[in-house]
Design a protein around this motif. Structure first.
Motif, short mmCIF file in Angstrom:
data_model
loop_
_atom_site.label_atom_id
_atom_site.label_comp_id
_atom_site.label_asym_id
_atom_site.label_seq_id
_atom_site.Cartn_x
_atom_site.Cartn_y
_atom_site.Cartn_z
N ASP A 95 0.80 -1.20 0.14
CA ASP A 95 0.09 0.07 -0.13
C ASP A 95 0.87 1.16 0.05
OD1 ASP A 95 -1.84 1.87 0.29
OD2 ASP A 95 -3.03 0.89 2.02
N ILE A 96 0.88 1.84 -1.12
CA ILE A 96 1.78 3.03 -1.19
C ILE A 96 1.36 4.23 -0.46
CG2 ILE A 96 0.44 4.16 -3.09
CD1 ILE A 96 3.10 5.09 -4.36
N GLU A 97 0.32 4.29 0.02
CA GLU A 97 -0.16 5.49 1.03
C GLU A 97 0.21 5.04 2.36
OE1 GLU A 97 -4.38 5.78 1.19
OE2 GLU A 97 -4.62 6.12 -0.77
N ASP A 98 0.74 3.98 2.58
CA ASP A 98 1.60 3.43 4.08
C ASP A 98 3.02 3.80 3.97
OD1 ASP A 98 -1.04 3.05 5.02
OD2 ASP A 98 -0.88 0.80 4.63
N ILE A 99 3.44 4.33 2.97
CA ILE A 99 4.87 4.40 2.64
C ILE A 99 5.35 5.54 3.14
CG2 ILE A 99 6.90 4.46 1.16
CD1 ILE A 99 5.38 2.36 -0.52
N SER A 100 6.45 5.78 3.94
CA SER A 100 7.03 7.32 4.43
C SER A 100 8.44 6.84 4.70
CB SER A 100 6.23 7.70 5.58
OG SER A 100 6.37 6.83 6.73
N PHE A 101 9.24 8.20 4.84
CA PHE A 101 10.59 8.24 5.15
C PHE A 101 10.71 8.17 6.51
CE2 PHE A 101 10.81 9.08 0.47
CZ PHE A 101 11.83 8.26 0.26
N SER A 102 11.50 7.40 7.25
CA SER A 102 11.64 7.92 8.85
C SER A 102 12.62 9.03 8.96
CB SER A 102 12.35 6.45 9.49
OG SER A 102 13.72 6.65 8.86
N LYS A 103 12.56 9.63 10.03
CA LYS A 103 13.50 10.75 10.35
C LYS A 103 14.93 10.40 10.09
CE LYS A 103 14.66 14.04 13.80
NZ LYS A 103 14.19 14.50 15.30
#
Length: 476
Positions: free
Chosen positions: A55-63
């Motif tokens: 699910d691309i909406e759940d993808i993010s970069f960590s700090k």
């Protein structure tokens, strides 16, 4: 009954480093620890490759990822950035408008065009129109001629219209994305590029290069053209953009995609952010996975095939018929102000319904010249020569246009010069252009190819038929 005690231990989750508190039995603790060790060993032995995010909406970069990517990419950019003319313009307060204008021009030119091609065009453009106010005084014909060869001519029409809008609104160059988006022809990408590069606004940009880099960093296999996917790319790019050097970071991200992180042969060995690249990690764990698999290839729409007959109409001055020095002129017609190649000049041409033989093509051209320019070719004394030159395919983004080219040499009726000819100027916009001016005009690449074909044909004929000197002189 087993004794239950509260144990604290850290687990490394695939979604990030998280501290979790568990209340488990001693046996349960051993089972969990053994499971974690087993998974780590399996990954090392390539039995369990890292999993792609579904699910691309759940993808993010960590700090941590964000900070590492920013630092590594900016360091690489400082050492390896290309020396480009639009990057040399100062961003000082006294030149803010000039900086914004230069970035705008360069970004519009760079869309769908190679950097190496744009450099000379940009220099010529800025020499002719160094400020937004200079450009606002230009005509559409002038900017079309300067743009000739870059293609996608709608870009330059919008650039001119946008310049006129800014000047009419007071002439102060807008700085924010919301203000820039109000200008004709400035979309989300161009607004972000101008705002961040020229005015240091902390906003992202997303072009094809950025999509390629981010899709590999996160191993995103979703359709990159899908609306939801595009929205997610903008969100991810927004997470990465450096708050202190937003313009430099955006250029670095695009530069990486244009150079090292290329479409089919990425230079992962020297990439400054390879340690954060999930696609590279996947490829190392599974031989069937390649970094170039990302982003997912999208099947392009099939190009439609079209056909046209092009007549290079050369009209001789009446003095040429006595063998004096050639002063022939060519007819150019202006395309409609809407549609493909709007407002540009070309040799008389007409679209055909399908591939056609020579007789059918000539009939179509004759009808066009008669109806649009009032040139009656039925009088045989008017035609000096008419030769089929050849054909070639000119490719647009969505059209494969097959062009049949002829050279039609005419002379005026009686002893009248071409200035005395009364062609119908109301049905179509046209003009006479002599050979010298035609050579120096800014013509589209398709029109230039046609003219080059005609010139080569004349040179070949002169070389192979020396006994026809007077006739070839007439055709020059």
């Amino acid at each position: 009954m087993p004794v239950t005690i509260c144990l604290h231990f850290e687990t490394h989750c695939l979604a990030g480093n998280l501290n979790k508190r568990y209340s488990v039995s001693m046996e349960e603790k051993k089972r969990v620890l053994m499971s974690l060790k087993s998974k780590k060993r399996a990954r090392r032995s390539r039995e369990i490759p890292p999993k792609e995010s579904d699910d691309i909406e759940d993808i993010s970069f960590s700090k941590d990822e964000t900070l590492q990517i920013r630092a590594s990419l900016l360091e690489w950019y400082d050492e390896n950035q290309r020396d480009l003319p639009w990057r040399r313009i100062s961003g000082g307060s006294d030149e803010r408008d000039k900086r914004g204008y230069a970035v705008w021009v360069s970004e519009v030119m760079l869309q769908q065009t190679r950097v190496s091609t744009v450099i000379d065009y940009f220099k010529r453009w800025m020499n002719k129109w160094p400020t937004l106010h200079h450009l606002a005084q230009a005509s559409l014909e002038e900017v079309n001629e300067m743009w000739a060869g870059l293609g996608y001519y709608r870009r330059v029409r919008f650039l001119l219209q946008g310049a006129k809008e800014v000047v009419e609104e007071g002439g102060s160059f807008p700085e924010t994305v919301s203000e820039l988006r109000k200008i004709k022809g400035i979309g989300e990408y161009t607004a972000g590029a101008i705002a961040s590069i020229a005015f240091k606004k902390v906003v992202p940009v997303v072009d094809g290069n950025v999509v390629r880099v981010i899709s590999r960093l996160k191993a995103i296999s979703a359709n990159p053209k899908d609306t939801a996917t595009v929205k997610s790319f903008w969100k991810l790019a927004g997470q990465l953009v450096d708050p202190c050097r937003p313009g430099d970071f955006n250029q670095a991200l695009m530069e990486l995609g244009a150079t090292l992180c290329s479409l089919s042969n990425p230079g992962c060995a020297v990439c400054p952010i390879s340690a954060q690249c999930h696609a590279l990690s996947l490829s190392r764990q599974n031989e069937s996975v390649h970094v170039s698999d990302y982003p997912t290839k999208v099947v392009k729409a099939k190009q439609r095939h079209e056909f046209s007959a092009v007549s290079v109409v050369e009209i001789l001055d009446c003095q040429e018929m006595t063998g004096s020095q050639s002063n022939s002129k060519y007819i150019l017609v202006k395309r409609p102000n809407e549609g493909l190649l709007a407002g540009l000049w070309e040799f008389p041409s007409i679209l055909l319904e399908k591939e056609a033989d020579l007789a059918s093509r000539r009939k179509a051209i004759d009808n066009f010249l008669q109806s649009s320019l009032n040139l009656d070719l039925k009088e045989s004394t008017r035609i000096v020569s008419r030769e089929d030159i050849g054909e070639f395919v000119h490719v647009f983004s969505h059209i494969r246009l097959k062009m049949y080219v002829e050279l039609l040499v005419l002379h005026p009726k009686g002893n009248r010069s071409i200035e005395d000819e009364k062609l119908d100027k109301e049905s179509i916009t046209w003009k006479y252009v002599d050979g010298k001016n035609l050579d120096s005009m800014g013509l589209t690449s398709g029109v230039r190819k046609v003219y080059t074909m005609v010139q080569k044909h004349k040179q070949t004929e002169q070389a192979t038929i020396p006994g026809r000197r007077r006739k070839t002189a007439v055709r020059r």
